[in-house]
Scaffold this motif. Structure first.
Motif, PDB file in Angstrom:
ATOM      1  N   ALA A  67       0.830  -1.204   0.000  1.00 41.66           N
ATOM      2  CA  ALA A  67       0.000   0.000   0.000  1.00 41.66           C
ATOM      3  C   ALA A  67       0.864   1.254   0.000  1.00 41.66           C
ATOM      4  O   ALA A  67       1.963   1.259   0.533  1.00 41.66           O
ATOM      5  CB  ALA A  67      -0.909  -0.003   1.228  1.00 41.66           C
ATOM      6  N   GLU A  69       0.272   5.857  -0.024  1.00 36.92           N
ATOM      7  CA  GLU A  69      -0.706   6.894   0.315  1.00 36.92           C
ATOM      8  C   GLU A  69      -1.735   7.070  -0.790  1.00 36.92           C
ATOM      9  O   GLU A  69      -2.829   7.555  -0.548  1.00 36.92           O
ATOM     10  CB  GLU A  69       0.005   8.215   0.578  1.00 36.92           C
ATOM     11  CG  GLU A  69       0.873   8.181   1.809  1.00 36.92           C
ATOM     12  CD  GLU A  69       1.710   9.437   1.974  1.00 36.92           C
ATOM     13  OE1 GLU A  69       1.675  10.325   1.089  1.00 36.92           O
ATOM     14  OE2 GLU A  69       2.406   9.539   2.996  1.00 36.92           O
ATOM     15  N   ASN A  72      -3.773   1.040  -2.989  1.00 33.10           N
ATOM     16  CA  ASN A  72      -3.494  -0.260  -2.397  1.00 33.10           C
ATOM     17  C   ASN A  72      -4.115  -1.316  -3.305  1.00 33.10           C
ATOM     18  O   ASN A  72      -5.328  -1.414  -3.370  1.00 33.10           O
ATOM     19  CB  ASN A  72      -4.065  -0.368  -0.995  1.00 33.10           C
ATOM     20  CG  ASN A  72      -3.706  -1.682  -0.327  1.00 33.10           C
ATOM     21  OD1 ASN A  72      -2.811  -2.382  -0.745  1.00 33.10           O
ATOM     22  ND2 ASN A  72      -4.429  -2.027   0.724  1.00 33.10           N
ATOM     23  N   GLU A  83      -4.097  -7.548   5.144  1.00 34.17           N
ATOM     24  CA  GLU A  83      -3.894  -6.589   6.241  1.00 34.17           C
ATOM     25  C   GLU A  83      -2.928  -7.130   7.301  1.00 34.17           C
ATOM     26  O   GLU A  83      -2.166  -6.369   7.879  1.00 34.17           O
ATOM     27  CB  GLU A  83      -5.234  -6.233   6.889  1.00 34.17           C
ATOM     28  CG  GLU A  83      -6.166  -5.436   5.992  1.00 34.17           C
ATOM     29  CD  GLU A  83      -5.691  -4.016   5.738  1.00 34.17           C
ATOM     30  OE1 GLU A  83      -5.292  -3.335   6.695  1.00 34.17           O
ATOM     31  OE2 GLU A  83      -5.722  -3.587   4.571  1.00 34.17           O
ATOM     32  N   TYR A  86       0.920  -6.222   7.521  1.00 28.64           N
ATOM     33  CA  TYR A  86       1.355  -4.869   7.889  1.00 28.64           C
ATOM     34  C   TYR A  86       1.520  -4.725   9.402  1.00 28.64           C
ATOM     35  O   TYR A  86       0.913  -5.460  10.183  1.00 28.64           O
ATOM     36  CB  TYR A  86       0.323  -3.837   7.418  1.00 28.64           C
ATOM     37  CG  TYR A  86       0.220  -3.724   5.921  1.00 28.64           C
ATOM     38  CD1 TYR A  86       1.046  -2.864   5.216  1.00 28.64           C
ATOM     39  CD2 TYR A  86      -0.695  -4.490   5.216  1.00 28.64           C
ATOM     40  CE1 TYR A  86       0.957  -2.759   3.843  1.00 28.64           C
ATOM     41  CE2 TYR A  86      -0.793  -4.393   3.843  1.00 28.64           C
ATOM     42  CZ  TYR A  86       0.036  -3.529   3.154  1.00 28.64           C
ATOM     43  OH  TYR A  86      -0.052  -3.429   1.800  1.00 28.64           O
ATOM     44  N   SER A  90      -2.715  -3.315   9.825  1.00 26.68           N
ATOM     45  CA  SER A  90      -3.434  -2.334   9.021  1.00 26.68           C
ATOM     46  C   SER A  90      -2.553  -1.798   7.902  1.00 26.68           C
ATOM     47  O   SER A  90      -1.436  -1.322   8.158  1.00 26.68           O
ATOM     48  CB  SER A  90      -3.896  -1.166   9.897  1.00 26.68           C
ATOM     49  OG  SER A  90      -4.410  -0.110   9.098  1.00 26.68           O
ATOM     50  N   SER A  91      -3.073  -1.829   6.680  1.00 22.17           N
ATOM     51  CA  SER A  91      -2.321  -1.300   5.544  1.00 22.17           C
ATOM     52  C   SER A  91      -2.119   0.208   5.661  1.00 22.17           C
ATOM     53  O   SER A  91      -1.251   0.778   5.004  1.00 22.17           O
ATOM     54  CB  SER A  91      -3.036  -1.628   4.235  1.00 22.17           C
ATOM     55  OG  SER A  91      -4.319  -1.051   4.209  1.00 22.17           O
ATOM     56  N   GLN A  92      -2.871   0.856   6.532  1.00 22.38           N
ATOM     57  CA  GLN A  92      -2.738   2.307   6.703  1.00 22.38           C
ATOM     58  C   GLN A  92      -1.399   2.686   7.342  1.00 22.38           C
ATOM     59  O   GLN A  92      -0.972   3.822   7.233  1.00 22.38           O
ATOM     60  CB  GLN A  92      -3.901   2.843   7.520  1.00 22.38           C
ATOM     61  CG  GLN A  92      -5.202   2.541   6.819  1.00 22.38           C
ATOM     62  CD  GLN A  92      -6.227   3.612   7.010  1.00 22.38           C
ATOM     63  OE1 GLN A  92      -6.024   4.557   7.733  1.00 22.38           O
ATOM     64  NE2 GLN A  92      -7.344   3.436   6.340  1.00 22.38           N
ATOM     65  N   THR A  93      -0.721   1.725   7.975  1.00 18.69           N
ATOM     66  CA  THR A  93       0.605   2.013   8.536  1.00 18.69           C
ATOM     67  C   THR A  93       1.646   2.155   7.431  1.00 18.69           C
ATOM     68  O   THR A  93       2.705   2.739   7.642  1.00 18.69           O
ATOM     69  CB  THR A  93       1.065   0.908   9.498  1.00 18.69           C
ATOM     70  OG1 THR A  93       1.182  -0.321   8.782  1.00 18.69           O
ATOM     71  CG2 THR A  93       0.118   0.760  10.669  1.00 18.69           C
ATOM     72  N   LEU A  94       1.343   1.587   6.241  1.00 18.50           N
ATOM     73  CA  LEU A  94       2.241   1.617   5.083  1.00 18.50           C
ATOM     74  C   LEU A  94       3.595   0.991   5.385  1.00 18.50           C
ATOM     75  O   LEU A  94       4.590   1.288   4.736  1.00 18.50           O
ATOM     76  CB  LEU A  94       2.438   3.051   4.562  1.00 18.50           C
ATOM     77  CG  LEU A  94       1.181   3.824   4.201  1.00 18.50           C
ATOM     78  CD1 LEU A  94       1.540   5.224   3.743  1.00 18.50           C
ATOM     79  CD2 LEU A  94       0.373   3.094   3.154  1.00 18.50           C
TER      80      LEU A  94
END
Length: 110
Positions: A67, A69, A72, A83, A86, A90-94
């Motif tokens: 992923a 910004e 993804n 997910e 990560y 969470s993929s939001q952590t990149l």
């Protein structure tokens, strides 16, 4: 005379182009290496990925399947990493979880 040669060469080039395109359209579709993988098992890497992990490491896998910004996965058409691969699940952590940085341990060559 020169015009006729140029026109003839153009016709020959177009004919070869049409034959090449016709030959490609009958190509067999690529085999799905994951067609027989049991449910819940990690997918296999296709033959096109031969030696990629050895050359690029986990960052090479992440560069397409991870992923960013903006998207993804990063490469359009590739399968996104789950997910749980990560940090913090969470993929939001990149950021790839360190326990998943040896991709070829589970995802062997198909």
């Amino acid at each position: 005379m020169r015009r006729h040669l140029v026109a003839g060469a153009l016709v020959v080039a177009m004919a070869f182009g049409a034959l090449a395109a016709a030959g490609c359209s009958g190509a067999a579709p690529a085999e799905d290496v994951n067609a027989n993988v049991p449910a819940g098992a990690p997918p296999l890497m296709p033959a096109t990925h031969q030696d990629r992990f050895e050359t690029l490491g986990a960052s090479g896998c992440y560069g397409c399947h991870g992923a960013s910004e903006r998207s993804n996965p990063m490469l359009n058409g590739s399968k996104a990493m789950p997910e749980d691969h990560y940090v913090d699940g969470s993929s939001q952590t990149l950021e790839l979880d360190p326990t998943h940085d040896q991709c070829n341990t589970c995802h062997v060559q198909g």
